[in-house]
Write a protein that holds these residues in place. Structure first.
Motif, PDB file in Angstrom:
ATOM      1  N   ALA A  15      -4.241   8.626  -3.274  1.00  0.00           N
ATOM      2  CA  ALA A  15      -5.480   8.138  -3.874  1.00  0.00           C
ATOM      3  C   ALA A  15      -5.885   6.783  -3.294  1.00  0.00           C
ATOM      4  N   GLY A  16      -7.200   6.632  -3.089  1.00  0.00           N
ATOM      5  CA  GLY A  16      -7.730   5.344  -2.650  1.00  0.00           C
ATOM      6  C   GLY A  16      -7.154   4.888  -1.330  1.00  0.00           C
ATOM      7  N   ASN A  17      -6.714   3.630  -1.314  1.00  0.00           N
ATOM      8  CA  ASN A  17      -6.158   3.047  -0.093  1.00  0.00           C
ATOM      9  C   ASN A  17      -4.642   3.008  -0.151  1.00  0.00           C
ATOM     10  N   GLN A  18      -4.077   3.958  -0.863  1.00  0.00           N
ATOM     11  CA  GLN A  18      -2.624   4.007  -1.038  1.00  0.00           C
ATOM     12  C   GLN A  18      -2.026   5.170  -0.239  1.00  0.00           C
ATOM     13  N   TYR A  19      -0.737   4.997   0.112  1.00  0.00           N
ATOM     14  CA  TYR A  19      -0.038   5.992   0.921  1.00  0.00           C
ATOM     15  C   TYR A  19       1.346   6.256   0.321  1.00  0.00           C
ATOM     16  N   GLN A  79       0.809  -1.219   0.000  1.00  0.00           N
ATOM     17  CA  GLN A  79       0.000   0.000   0.000  1.00  0.00           C
ATOM     18  C   GLN A  79       0.844   1.271   0.000  1.00  0.00           C
ATOM     19  N   PRO A 131      -1.623  10.003   3.154  1.00  0.00           N
ATOM     20  CA  PRO A 131      -2.606   9.342   2.282  1.00  0.00           C
ATOM     21  C   PRO A 131      -2.625   9.986   0.902  1.00  0.00           C
TER      22      PRO A 131
END
Length: 292
Positions: A62-66, A23, A60
């Motif tokens: 986009a989406g569930n990415q870091y 992630q 953080p």
């Protein structure tokens, strides 16, 4: 000068959690390019034995990415060890805050080599001032010349204030020392610049090797300096020795050119010029007699 505190330049809102390594992506604002292999192996061994004791700092996206902000060595060690989950601290941060935090963190530990430090600071200045690199360098020169009374000292006050704030936060260099001692390395020959970027040679040694005009001589001395771990004094001696033949040949050509001009000289009728020439000839004769 007080050391800057990275906590002072980022928002305080945060949360702690664990994330899957997949992630997390590396940051485009990370100023470091070179990582010492021995130090990385030692860190991996420590993490294998004790785990990751200090969470990675991420923001953080986009989406569930870091995006990784700080802790790239721990991130790389986790990848090497095949870890799937890592502890993280999550913060909302702007691009400028990410770059500034990464610079301060690395400078506090003296992890950046001179190229990384210079390019990182220039990138931060570009982001804060919304100007390109050439404009930034021109402004730094303008400020320096203004302080010396060479140009109009009424330089843009806002830009000057921003520059002072940035260097005060970084806590390592003044704008003038950065201009005088860091910007010149950007003009190094490519082979020396890349060696410096990847930590193969020190800045003082690269600067000395750069005095050689011949690219082949520079490359040969660079590889020798790295392979044999030559000291700065040894490199300086080699550079002096290599420059002597070329300098002597150049001086000989200059003497021959002066001799040709002297034979065509038309000012013998001028008493003042004739007296000066006779005085110079006397000194030259004396110098040549000392060589006998």
């Amino acid at each position: 000068m007080n050391n800057p505190n990275t906590q002072d330049i980022i928002p305080t809102c945060l949360s702690s959690k664990t994330l899957r390594l997949e992630q997390i992506c590396q940051s485009q604002f990370q100023p470091r390019n070179y990582f010492n292999e021995v130090a990385m192996e030692e860190l991996a061994a420590s993490i294998k034995a004790h785990g990751i004791l200090q969470p990675l700092l991420v923001r953080p996206i986009a989406g569930n990415q870091y995006e990784l902000v700080a802790g790239e060595r721990r991130y790389k060690a986790a990848q090497f060890l095949g870890l799937t989950v890592v502890p993280v601290t999550v913060r909302e941060m702007t691009d400028t805050e990410v770059l500034q935090y990464a610079l301060v963190e690395n400078l506090q530990r003296e992890d950046l080599n001179p190229v990384e430090e210079t390019e990182g600071i220039l990138q931060l200045l570009e982001m804060r001032l919304q100007k390109d690199r050439d404009w930034i360098i021109s402004l730094l020169n303008h400020i320096a010349n203004g302080k010396r009374g060479l140009t109009d000292s009424a330089v843009r006050n806002r830009e000057q204030q921003v520059i002072q704030e940035i260097f005060s936060t970084l806590g390592r260099l003044s704008p003038e020392s950065f201009r005088a001692h860091r910007l010149p390395l950007l003009k190094l020959p490519p082979e020396l610049f890349e060696a410096l970027r990847y930590g193969r040679i020190q800045w003082t040694k690269a600067k000395e090797i750069a005095k050689l005009q011949s690219e082949s001589e520079r490359l040969a001395l660079l590889e020798r300096a790295i392979a044999q771990a030559l000291s700065l004094r040894q490199i300086q001696r080699i550079v002096r020795e290599k420059k002597i033949p070329r300098d002597s040949a150049q001086q000989q050509r200059e003497v021959e050119g002066l001799l040709q001009k002297f034979t065509q000289f038309k000012a013998w009728e001028n008493p003042d010029k004739r007296n000066k020439i006779e005085s110079l000839l006397t000194e030259l004769k004396q110098l040549l007699s000392e060589q006998d």
